[in-house]
Design an enzyme around this catalytic site. Structure first.
Site, PDB file in Angstrom:
ATOM      1  N   SER A  32       6.746  58.185  46.948  1.00  0.00           N
ATOM      2  CA  SER A  32       7.973  57.683  47.572  1.00  0.00           C
ATOM      3  C   SER A  32       9.163  57.497  46.637  1.00  0.00           C
ATOM      4  O   SER A  32      10.277  57.291  47.105  1.00  0.00           O
ATOM      5  CB  SER A  32       7.694  56.362  48.295  1.00  0.00           C
ATOM      6  OG  SER A  32       7.036  56.612  49.507  1.00  0.00           O
ATOM      7  N   SER A  68       9.620  57.677  50.696  1.00  0.00           N
ATOM      8  CA  SER A  68      10.274  56.726  51.556  1.00  0.00           C
ATOM      9  C   SER A  68      11.496  56.056  50.928  1.00  0.00           C
ATOM     10  O   SER A  68      12.274  55.419  51.634  1.00  0.00           O
ATOM     11  CB  SER A  68       9.263  55.647  51.967  1.00  0.00           C
ATOM     12  OG  SER A  68       8.885  54.872  50.843  1.00  0.00           O
ATOM     13  N   LYS A  86      15.669  49.081  46.633  1.00  0.00           N
ATOM     14  CA  LYS A  86      14.995  49.411  47.890  1.00  0.00           C
ATOM     15  C   LYS A  86      14.732  48.141  48.694  1.00  0.00           C
ATOM     16  O   LYS A  86      14.397  47.106  48.129  1.00  0.00           O
ATOM     17  CB  LYS A  86      13.680  50.132  47.580  1.00  0.00           C
ATOM     18  CG  LYS A  86      12.976  50.730  48.794  1.00  0.00           C
ATOM     19  CD  LYS A  86      11.722  51.496  48.359  1.00  0.00           C
ATOM     20  CE  LYS A  86      11.028  52.177  49.529  1.00  0.00           C
ATOM     21  NZ  LYS A  86       9.832  52.936  49.112  1.00  0.00           N
TER      22      LYS A  86
END
Lengths: 89, 422
Positions: free
Chosen positions: B128, B104, B29
């Protein structure tokens, strides 16, 4: 719950974020909804948090860190090996 | 490899050693620092930011033999449930066309679902990792607070967030957790894992004799299709020898409110560092107040501004006790409820998300509607507990997940429960 434009502008100035007129109006309407939803917290009982936390200590010894060049590598503006910020007033 | 816009930067990073992940590819990420490879947090503010150091988890991946294939797309600074607030455009859901991948960590989940990476790392502040895992039909783990180092993770709400693994299988996710778990002198909140903890080895598929608690409060708001899928999962667990009990968690009724007050408050403080002087977009001419305010207007997207402003409001004079202090009470209450529940059950089960994947654009104009979808994931972060999302039976509108929550540092129990399903 109502939130007026002046309140949004006040908070934006505390947070150092410029907003345009359109954003101010949109945020005022959305904040009213969201803050009204937060009202439910009024009914939460007082609860003692768990006291199981402990401080974590380490010896205060000099360790390797970033070099000056590395620390400055992402700065938009530098001068003589320093960060260059905007004037204070 | 970027058919779904899962990656912001597709630049490979080679391993430094051989280890348990040799030959495996991992997507990371883009809020996790990679030395020499830009780390944007999905924000215009950091579009050119190149970290001078690696996050601890990145060092551990490289030492374990993994090849990092790229940095994945995400909601800006982790603030979103759809990966649509990224400054680099939305990520497509490879498992449900026209629908969001969740957020996310949507890029990480999409990369694994599309086969662009064997494994991935995300971060989970209020769901997330688990939300995109559920929406993309893969497995995601949110570890106990303190099991995985946050050093090098760009902070959004640091009292709530943990870095966690995503993979096609429970065993794969647990194997990645084995590599990244453990104390780090650079993160004073890290903790020793339980002695002899082996997460991948816990994926035995054996739940015979295990007690699974189901809190009715986490089923109330669920869509019918999600409930049907969840009921089928519970039947599977029963058939495999687990006992299923009802356990009440009354405190979760105010968990979403508490989560957003705390997360926004912490965000307003953590994101104060973006002033355009040390990194980020320069605010140009004017005095420092004008320059900072202009850098932040230009660099931040709408959702980030919204959360910083609401956090600033909640902490401002006259409102602190009403919002922030009450949210801390609500957080302690949630923790107490979970502690009591784990006196009688081994794990708790619920749908990961109350809804199937949203259609693209559905929640963009209505932030409150997006926040409400986090009802089942945020209590876990408030209580610092571990949880896993595992694919359940797919609905007509796309994949959904089942979530297992365990007691603090009880990752082996949730891995065992999840391994019955995937």
């Amino acid at each position: 719950m109502t939130v007026d434009d002046a309140e949004v502008e006040h908070v934006a100035s505390l947070a150092r974020i410029d907003l345009d007129e359109e954003e101010i109006e949109l945020f005022a309407a959305q904040f009213a909804d969201i803050l009204e939803y937060f009202e439910a917290l009024d009914d939460v009982p007082e609860v003692d948090p768990d006291a199981e936390l402990a401080n974590v200590m380490r010896p205060d010894e000099v360790r390797e860190g970033l070099t000056q060049e590395e620390a400055l590598s992402n700065a938009p503006e530098t001068e003589d090996g320093y960060f260059k910020g905007p004037r204070v007033s | 490899m970027n058919d779904h816009n899962a990656f912001i930067t597709a630049e490979p990073i080679e391993p430094t050693d051989d280890g348990p992940l040799s030959g495996q590819t991992v997507a990371v990420k883009d809020n996790i620092s990679t030395a020499g490879v830009r780390t944007t947090c999905g924000s215009e503010m950091l579009s050119d930011y190149v970290p001078p150091y690696d996050a601890t988890v990145v060092e551990r991946l490289k030492e374990a033999g993994a090849t990092i294939v790229g940095k994945t797309n995400m909601d800006e600074f982790g603030m979103g449930t759809t990966t649509e607030t990224s400054a680099f455009g939305p990520t497509e859901n490879p498992a449900a066309e026209g629908r969001v991948p969740g957020g996310s960590s949507g890029g990480s989940a999409a990369a694994v679902a599309a086969g662009d990476a064997d494994l991935a790392l995300g971060s989970d502040t209020g769901g997330s990792v688990r939300c995109p895992a559920a929406f993309c039909g893969v497995v995601g783990i949110k570890p106990t607070y303190g099991l995985v180092s946050r050093y090098g993770l760009v902070a959004y709400a640091n009292s709530l967030e943990q870095i966690g693994p995503l993979a096609p299988t429970v065993e794969g996710a647990a194997e990645l957790l084995d590599v990244i778990a453990g104390p780090d002198p650079n993160d004073a909140t890290t903790h020793d894992p339980p002695e002899n903890a082996e997460y991948a080895a816990a994926a035995t598929g054996d739940v015979d004799g295990m007690t699974v608690g189901v809190p009715p409060e986490l089923l109330e708001g669920a869509d019918e299709a999600v409930r049907d899928s969840f009921d089928a999962t519970i039947e599977q667990l029963r058939a495999a020898g687990a006992t299923v009990e009802t356990v009440s968690l009354p405190s979760v009724e105010t968990a979403v409110q508490a989560y957003y007050v705390i997360a926004m408050s912490e965000a307003s403080s953590n994101l104060a560092r973006f002033d355009g002087v040390r990194y980020g977009i320069s605010g140009g001419e004017g005095n420092w107040n004008e320059s900072f305010a202009s850098a932040r207007e230009e660099g931040f997207g709408a959702e980030v501004k919204r959360r910083i402003l609401l956090g600033t409001y909640a902490l401002s004079a006259g409102y602190h006790d009403k919002y922030y202090k009450k949210a801390q009470d609500a957080r302690a209450w949630v923790k107490q409820d979970f502690d009591e529940a784990f006196e009688s059950v081994d794990v708790l089960a619920s749908p990961t998300m109350p809804v199937p994947p949203f259609e693209r654009g559905e929640t963009l104009d209505d932030p409150l509607q997006m926040y409400l979808a986090d009802a089942n994931t945020v209590p876990v972060n408030l209580a610092n507990l571990p949880a896993i999302s595992v694919p359940a039976t797919e609905t007509d509108e796309g994949p959904v997940g089942v979530q297992f929550v365990g007691p603090a540092f009880g990752e082996e129990a949730i891995v065992r429960a999840g391994s019955v399903l995937a």
